[in-house]
Design a protein around this motif. Structure first.
Motif, PDB file in Angstrom:
ATOM      1  N   CYS A  32      24.509  63.109  29.177  1.00  0.00           N
ATOM      2  CA  CYS A  32      25.284  61.959  29.620  1.00  0.00           C
ATOM      3  C   CYS A  32      25.685  62.169  31.071  1.00  0.00           C
ATOM      4  N   ALA A  33      24.751  61.912  31.965  1.00  0.00           N
ATOM      5  CA  ALA A  33      24.990  62.079  33.388  1.00  0.00           C
ATOM      6  C   ALA A  33      25.540  60.776  33.960  1.00  0.00           C
ATOM      7  N   GLU A  34      26.823  60.773  34.293  1.00  0.00           N
ATOM      8  CA  GLU A  34      27.474  59.572  34.804  1.00  0.00           C
ATOM      9  C   GLU A  34      27.214  59.393  36.289  1.00  0.00           C
ATOM     10  N   VAL A  35      26.911  58.147  36.666  1.00  0.00           N
ATOM     11  CA  VAL A  35      26.658  57.792  38.055  1.00  0.00           C
ATOM     12  C   VAL A  35      27.815  56.935  38.542  1.00  0.00           C
ATOM     13  N   SER A  36      28.388  57.325  39.660  1.00  0.00           N
ATOM     14  CA  SER A  36      29.464  56.526  40.247  1.00  0.00           C
ATOM     15  C   SER A  36      29.065  56.098  41.659  1.00  0.00           C
ATOM     16  N   LEU A  37      29.717  55.052  42.124  1.00  0.00           N
ATOM     17  CA  LEU A  37      29.479  54.547  43.474  1.00  0.00           C
ATOM     18  C   LEU A  37      30.502  55.181  44.400  1.00  0.00           C
ATOM     19  N   SER A  38      30.005  55.889  45.410  1.00  0.00           N
ATOM     20  CA  SER A  38      30.889  56.554  46.363  1.00  0.00           C
ATOM     21  C   SER A  38      31.278  55.619  47.502  1.00  0.00           C
ATOM     22  N   SER A  39      30.289  54.835  47.979  1.00  0.00           N
ATOM     23  CA  SER A  39      30.583  53.900  49.064  1.00  0.00           C
ATOM     24  C   SER A  39      29.514  52.816  49.116  1.00  0.00           C
ATOM     25  N   TYR A  56      27.793  42.597  42.564  1.00  0.00           N
ATOM     26  CA  TYR A  56      27.780  43.426  41.357  1.00  0.00           C
ATOM     27  C   TYR A  56      26.532  44.290  41.286  1.00  0.00           C
ATOM     28  N   PHE A  57      26.616  45.305  40.431  1.00  0.00           N
ATOM     29  CA  PHE A  57      25.520  46.235  40.168  1.00  0.00           C
ATOM     30  C   PHE A  57      25.092  46.031  38.724  1.00  0.00           C
ATOM     31  N   LEU A  58      23.777  46.090  38.478  1.00  0.00           N
ATOM     32  CA  LEU A  58      23.272  45.867  37.119  1.00  0.00           C
ATOM     33  C   LEU A  58      22.002  46.669  36.891  1.00  0.00           C
ATOM     34  N   CYS A  59      21.959  47.348  35.750  1.00  0.00           N
ATOM     35  CA  CYS A  59      20.731  47.988  35.280  1.00  0.00           C
ATOM     36  C   CYS A  59      20.221  47.165  34.104  1.00  0.00           C
ATOM     37  N   LYS A  60      18.918  46.992  34.018  1.00  0.00           N
ATOM     38  CA  LYS A  60      18.302  46.168  32.978  1.00  0.00           C
ATOM     39  C   LYS A  60      18.767  46.630  31.593  1.00  0.00           C
ATOM     40  N   GLY A  61      19.255  45.671  30.814  1.00  0.00           N
ATOM     41  CA  GLY A  61      19.714  45.959  29.466  1.00  0.00           C
ATOM     42  C   GLY A  61      21.144  46.444  29.365  1.00  0.00           C
ATOM     43  N   ASN A  63      25.454  46.083  30.893  1.00  0.00           N
ATOM     44  CA  ASN A  63      26.427  45.124  31.418  1.00  0.00           C
ATOM     45  C   ASN A  63      26.525  45.263  32.937  1.00  0.00           C
ATOM     46  N   LYS A  64      26.817  44.138  33.588  1.00  0.00           N
ATOM     47  CA  LYS A  64      26.962  44.204  35.039  1.00  0.00           C
ATOM     48  C   LYS A  64      28.338  44.746  35.402  1.00  0.00           C
ATOM     49  N   THR A  65      28.378  45.402  36.554  1.00  0.00           N
ATOM     50  CA  THR A  65      29.620  45.964  37.080  1.00  0.00           C
ATOM     51  C   THR A  65      29.964  45.232  38.366  1.00  0.00           C
ATOM     52  N   VAL A  66      31.033  44.456  38.315  1.00  0.00           N
ATOM     53  CA  VAL A  66      31.482  43.680  39.480  1.00  0.00           C
ATOM     54  C   VAL A  66      32.367  44.569  40.342  1.00  0.00           C
ATOM     55  N   PHE A  67      32.193  44.470  41.664  1.00  0.00           N
ATOM     56  CA  PHE A  67      33.015  45.211  42.614  1.00  0.00           C
ATOM     57  C   PHE A  67      34.095  44.277  43.139  1.00  0.00           C
ATOM     58  N   PRO A  68      35.293  44.333  42.582  1.00  0.00           N
ATOM     59  CA  PRO A  68      36.342  43.383  42.980  1.00  0.00           C
ATOM     60  C   PRO A  68      36.817  43.562  44.422  1.00  0.00           C
ATOM     61  N   TRP A  85      36.257  50.258  37.094  1.00  0.00           N
ATOM     62  CA  TRP A  85      34.877  49.834  36.824  1.00  0.00           C
ATOM     63  C   TRP A  85      33.875  50.991  36.912  1.00  0.00           C
ATOM     64  N   GLN A  86      34.337  52.186  37.241  1.00  0.00           N
ATOM     65  CA  GLN A  86      33.461  53.364  37.309  1.00  0.00           C
ATOM     66  C   GLN A  86      33.345  53.987  35.919  1.00  0.00           C
ATOM     67  N   PRO A  87      32.304  54.620  35.518  1.00  0.00           N
ATOM     68  CA  PRO A  87      31.058  54.824  36.234  1.00  0.00           C
ATOM     69  C   PRO A  87      30.186  53.570  36.209  1.00  0.00           C
ATOM     70  N   LEU A  88      29.252  53.511  37.142  1.00  0.00           N
ATOM     71  CA  LEU A  88      28.336  52.365  37.205  1.00  0.00           C
ATOM     72  C   LEU A  88      27.386  52.365  36.023  1.00  0.00           C
ATOM     73  N   THR A  89      26.792  53.502  35.768  1.00  0.00           N
ATOM     74  CA  THR A  89      25.818  53.657  34.694  1.00  0.00           C
ATOM     75  C   THR A  89      25.769  55.128  34.335  1.00  0.00           C
ATOM     76  N   ASN A  90      24.969  55.464  33.335  1.00  0.00           N
ATOM     77  CA  ASN A  90      24.733  56.870  33.038  1.00  0.00           C
ATOM     78  C   ASN A  90      23.291  57.054  32.595  1.00  0.00           C
ATOM     79  N   PHE A  91      22.813  58.263  32.768  1.00  0.00           N
ATOM     80  CA  PHE A  91      21.473  58.624  32.341  1.00  0.00           C
ATOM     81  C   PHE A  91      21.588  59.497  31.109  1.00  0.00           C
TER      82      PHE A  91
END
Length: 194
Positions: A32-39, A56-61, A63-68, A85-91
């Motif tokens: 479960c490698a979490e990916v976050s947005l640094s900048s 927003y950021f979205l990976c196929k399949g 939920n989208k992550t909106v950057f307020p 809203w972090q993490p953006l996604t995980n691997f």
């Protein structure tokens, strides 16, 4: 009861050694490698009617992550990884995902800043960063410390070692076959025929 010959005992140990190394290091290396947005900095907005964009950021399949916080072009937004809203996604494996940055559009389909194959192997820098830059669109920095799975390298080394030992054993068996070959020829009565 089957008792292995002492000479062949290494053949039985090698698969267990490989399984132990694989199970110990690799299974936990990237579960479960979490990916976050640094900048992020966007260079333009695509919406003509709305003054403030919804990026927003979205990976196929997923939920989208909106950057307020991201509301204006040419402003550098720096995040500490603790935002709601972090993490953006995980691997959950070493497989890549189709991901991208988008802007909501009120009239037609959402605008695309960029879409790409996002992979754990992108995080090759020693500080676990991956920088994605699209000219005239955006510049973003991602963080994923778990993506730099050093134990995965140990698995490769262990596997290569196991392969080398296996080759050596196969070569030894092959040479032994020729040493014992004279006895087999005599038993079959093929002494001078071959």
């Amino acid at each position: 009861m089957l008792v292995p010959h002492p000479r062949n005992s290494r053949v039985y140990i090698a698969p267990f050694f490989f399984f132990f190394i694989f199970h110990t290091f690799f299974t936990g290396s990237i579960l479960c490698a979490e990916v976050s947005l640094s900048s992020i900095e966007i260079f333009k907005t695509h919406e003509w009617l709305k003054v403030t964009p919804t990026v927003y950021f979205l990976c196929k399949g997923e939920n989208k992550t909106v950057f307020p916080d991201v509301k204006k072009a040419h402003v550098f937004y720096d995040f500490n990884g603790q935002e709601s809203w972090q993490p953006l996604t995980n691997f959950s494996s070493k497989k890549c995902k189709r991901c991208g940055f988008y802007e909501e559009d009120s009239i037609k389909s959402d605008d695309v800043f960029d879409e790409w194959e996002f992979c754990p192997s992108d995080f090759t820098a020693s500080n676990a960063e991956y920088i994605r830059f699209k000219e005239k669109e955006f510049n973003a920095t991602f963080l994923c410390s778990e993506c730099l799975s050093i134990p995965g390298v140990g698995v490769v080394i262990a596997y290569k070692f196991w392969q080398k030992k296996r080759r050596e054993q196969d070569q030894a068996r092959f040479l032994k076959l020729f040493e014992d070959g004279d006895d087999i020829e005599d038993e079959l009565g093929l002494g001078t025929v071959i």
